[in-house]
Enzyme design. Structure first.
Site, mmCIF file in Angstrom:
data_model
loop_
_atom_site.group_PDB
_atom_site.id
_atom_site.type_symbol
_atom_site.label_atom_id
_atom_site.label_comp_id
_atom_site.label_asym_id
_atom_site.label_seq_id
_atom_site.Cartn_x
_atom_site.Cartn_y
_atom_site.Cartn_z
ATOM 1 N N ASP A 67 0.822 -1.220 0.000
ATOM 2 C CA ASP A 67 0.000 0.000 0.000
ATOM 3 C C ASP A 67 0.852 1.264 0.000
ATOM 4 O OD1 ASP A 67 0.946 -0.431 2.587
ATOM 5 O OD2 ASP A 67 -1.020 -0.848 3.426
ATOM 6 N N ASN A 135 -7.297 -3.213 14.698
ATOM 7 C CA ASN A 135 -8.697 -3.566 14.417
ATOM 8 C C ASN A 135 -8.798 -4.775 13.478
ATOM 9 O OD1 ASN A 135 -7.887 -2.516 11.978
ATOM 10 N ND2 ASN A 135 -9.320 -0.801 11.943
ATOM 11 N N HIS A 137 -7.149 -5.153 10.611
ATOM 12 C CA HIS A 137 -6.952 -4.895 9.175
ATOM 13 C C HIS A 137 -5.663 -5.537 8.670
ATOM 14 C CE1 HIS A 137 -4.768 -0.761 9.875
ATOM 15 N NE2 HIS A 137 -3.886 -1.728 9.770
HETATM 16 P P1 PGA Z 1 2.385 -1.822 12.706
HETATM 17 O O1 PGA Z 1 1.185 -1.766 11.682
HETATM 18 O O2 PGA Z 1 3.310 -2.891 12.220
HETATM 19 O O3 PGA Z 1 3.018 -0.472 12.664
HETATM 20 O O4 PGA Z 1 1.793 -2.159 14.058
HETATM 21 C C1 PGA Z 1 0.562 -2.932 11.289
HETATM 22 C C2 PGA Z 1 -0.634 -2.607 10.421
HETATM 23 O O5 PGA Z 1 -1.352 -1.637 10.710
HETATM 24 O O6 PGA Z 1 -0.857 -3.334 9.443
#
Ligand code: PGA
Length: 240
Positions: A67, A135, A137
């Site tokens: 992304d 959450n 995702h």
């Molecule tokens: P993070 O993000 O590795 O910074 O915890 C993970 C995500 O939101 O996919």
């Protein structure tokens, strides 16, 4: 889905690298699916260190990222393309021409989505690295996203904007839209490694591993993948 629980973040990164290294040694022209965020940084450090030692080369490796923020690109410190350069690409012998991210700067975002889908349709990702949001995702596929989704534009949820504000000077600077691979693109990878570290991921890990497989927890779909490995440290796994 294989589940590995590690004693800490360091061991989580080492386990992930063990799998990635095996793939790279077996297939020096492998295609990697890469993720941004804090969680894969330990893995990227191990990849860089081993490359420096001459153990593994990325000369023939291709990569596709999950992304990018809409409106950010090369030269923007908070963009995911710059994140990847700073945390991985600048420290390994990969050819930048073989690295791909969705284009957050295209004036026609639908065209940018179509182009990325076409690229992905012509690529076969040997291993996709994933983090998980608080959450549930995966990439920017927030709860409620169709399991059939392909690359698309998303409005980020308030929770995700808050979670990501730590990388910006203020929350107002966090972009509100992103371009993300869809869940169907992610599931097309030959193998998947999903990483979760810390107590703030415990609810999401529980929902992904033990909850119902449905769109309220995007990561739950990974249980239906034929070669997915979930690596969680003890804090992230504390509710299992
Ligand atoms: P993070 O993000 O590795 O910074 O915890 C993970 C995500 O939101 O996919």
């Amino acid at each position: 889905m294989n589940l590995i629980i590690t004693k800490d973040y360091e061991e989580l990164s080492a386990k992930a690298y063990e799998i990635v290294k095996k793939i790279l040694l077996e297939k020096p022209d492998a295609t990697l699916g890469l993720a941004t965020g804090s969680t894969p940084v330990g893995l990227y450090k191990l990849m860089a260190a081993d490359c420096k030692k001459g153990e593994v080369s990325y000369k023939n490796v291709k990569s596709y990222n999950l992304d990018e923020y809409v409106g950010l690109g090369v030269g923007d410190e908070q963009s995911y393309v710059e994140f990847m350069r700073k945390n991985l690409f600048n420290h390994i012998d990969i050819d930048l021409k073989n690295t791909h991210l969705p284009d957050g700067m295209d004036a026609d975002m639908q065209k940018a989505c179509d182009r990325y889908n076409e690229m992905l349709a012509n690529a076969e990702i040997d291993v996709q690295i994933l983090g998980i949001g608080g959450n549930g995702h995966i990439a920017f596929n927030e709860p409620g996203t169709s399991f059939d989704s392909v690359t698309h534009i998303v409005n980020l949820t308030e929770k995700t904007i808050e979670d990501n504000a730590r990388f910006f000077d203020s929350i107002d600077e966090v972009p509100t839209k992103a371009i993300t691979m869809g869940i169907a693109n992610i599931m097309a990878a030959k193998s998947i490694i999903i990483l979760a570290s810390g107590a703030n991921k415990a609810d999401a890990v529980f929902a992904a591993v033990k909850g119902k497989i449905d769109e309220s927890c995007p990561a739950s779909i990974l249980r239906t993948h034929k070669n997915a490995t979930f690596i969680a440290d003890i804090e992230a796994a504390s509710k299992l």
